[in-house]
Design an enzyme around this catalytic site. Structure first.
Site, short mmCIF file in Angstrom:
data_model
loop_
_atom_site.label_atom_id
_atom_site.label_comp_id
_atom_site.label_asym_id
_atom_site.label_seq_id
_atom_site.Cartn_x
_atom_site.Cartn_y
_atom_site.Cartn_z
N LYS A 3 64.65 52.22 -8.40
CA LYS A 3 65.07 51.98 -7.02
C LYS A 3 66.55 52.27 -6.78
O LYS A 3 66.95 52.53 -5.65
CB LYS A 3 64.75 50.54 -6.62
CG LYS A 3 63.26 50.26 -6.51
CD LYS A 3 63.01 48.84 -6.01
CE LYS A 3 61.51 48.58 -5.86
NZ LYS A 3 61.24 47.26 -5.27
N ASN A 39 63.28 51.76 -1.80
CA ASN A 39 61.87 51.68 -2.23
C ASN A 39 60.97 52.63 -1.46
O ASN A 39 59.79 52.72 -1.74
CB ASN A 39 61.34 50.24 -2.10
CG ASN A 39 60.95 49.88 -0.68
OD1 ASN A 39 61.62 50.26 0.28
ND2 ASN A 39 59.85 49.15 -0.53
N ASP A 85 61.74 46.33 1.28
CA ASP A 85 61.57 45.13 0.46
C ASP A 85 62.20 43.90 1.10
O ASP A 85 61.69 42.79 0.96
CB ASP A 85 62.18 45.32 -0.93
CG ASP A 85 61.32 46.18 -1.84
OD1 ASP A 85 60.09 46.22 -1.63
OD2 ASP A 85 61.87 46.80 -2.76
#
Length: 290
Positions: free
Chosen positions: A79, A100, A115
């Site tokens: 990430k 992400n 996220d």
């Protein structure tokens, strides 16, 4: 004359990560597209299974872009590593320093982060009303941990205590969090026992507990009944940490809600269409039960 751009009826998407063969992301995205009446193909790009590593990210992204992918999700441990190979970051992804979701378009790669919203929505929906956030201990300060840390700040966490074996990484995260949310709001943990002893809740933002990464980031003897404990891992749904926390009398919250809400956000980035989180959650639970 206004040029007409038809909405695509088919999308290629996927997930880049390591040891992700058990991921339910393909089912989540493909079943939501089926429910809306269009075709979406979601592939897993497991670099461990392919004998690849972070050094292969540039050519993998090149290949996916040339193949006409709408975009891809990114998971542990890439990430942050993937950022060097993107053309642009959304404001939130830049703030967090973690991506992400990557969208391909007009020859460019744009990184997003869903996220933060996914984790915050899971906390709001999953923890009992009145749950306290005066002091929260978080295990992990990597890509996922950066997102959950920012989400906790938006939940009015008083003090966030961060633990990670990589002290430089977690120190940098604390500096970033304090610059955005106020001095002293995030600190580097020194002693886990005393940190948890003063905490209202614990967040596991490490891969420990997921398939391929057995164990727990928190010793069992530090768990007590007045804590809430949540894990970002969803496979298995009940990690060792959550199992031991439940046995200790803690309120527990698994990672399924975060998974669903972040997937709904990524789905919209890939397709330009709104996802139905309730339908996705029902499908997700059904798949886990099979």
């Amino acid at each position: 004359m206004t040029q007409f751009h038809p909405v695509p009826s088919r999308y290629l998407t996927g997930l880049i990560g390591r040891d992700i063969q058990a991921s339910l992301s393909p089912f989540l995205h493909e079943s939501e597209a089926d429910a809306q009446g269009f075709r979406l193909v979601y592939r897993l790009f497991d670099l461990a299974a392919e004998g690849m590593d972070a050094g292969d990210l540039p050519r993998l992204l090149d290949a996916l872009q040339l193949a006409g992918f709408a975009g891809v999700n990114v998971t542990h441990p890439y990430k942050q590593a993937v950022i060097a190979h993107l053309d642009e970051l959304s404001p939130q992804a830049a703030q967090i320093g973690s991506v992400n979701t990557i969208v391909f378009g007009d020859g460019r790669r744009i990184g997003h982060n869903t996220d933060v919203q996914g984790f915050a929505e899971n906390l709001r929906a999953g923890l009992p009303s009145g749950s306290q956030f005066r002091k929260v201990v978080q295990m992990g300060g990597g890509g996922a941990g950066a997102a959950t840390a920012h989400a906790l700040m938006t939940m009015d966490t008083g003090t966030l205590v961060l633990f990670d074996p990589n002290t430089d990484r977690v120190r940098d995260l604390c500096v970033s969090l304090c610059s955005y949310y106020g001095e002293g709001r995030a600190i580097v943990g020194q002693d886990l026992s005393s940190g948890i002893g003063e905490a209202d809740g614990i967040v596991n933002a490490t891969p420990l507990g997921m398939v391929g990464y057995p164990g727990s980031a928190v010793p069992r003897d530090l768990l007590r009944p007045d804590l809430w404990v949540t894990d970002i891992v969803y496979f298995p749904l009940e990690t060792q940490l959550l199992r031991e926390a439940k046995a200790a009398g803690c309120v527990t919250l698994d990672g399924s809600g975060m998974t669903v809400h972040q997937a709904a956000g990524a789905f919209e980035h890939f397709t330009g269409r709104h996802a139905d989180p309730r339908r996705m959650a029902a499908n997700f639970r059904a798949a886990l039960a099979d």
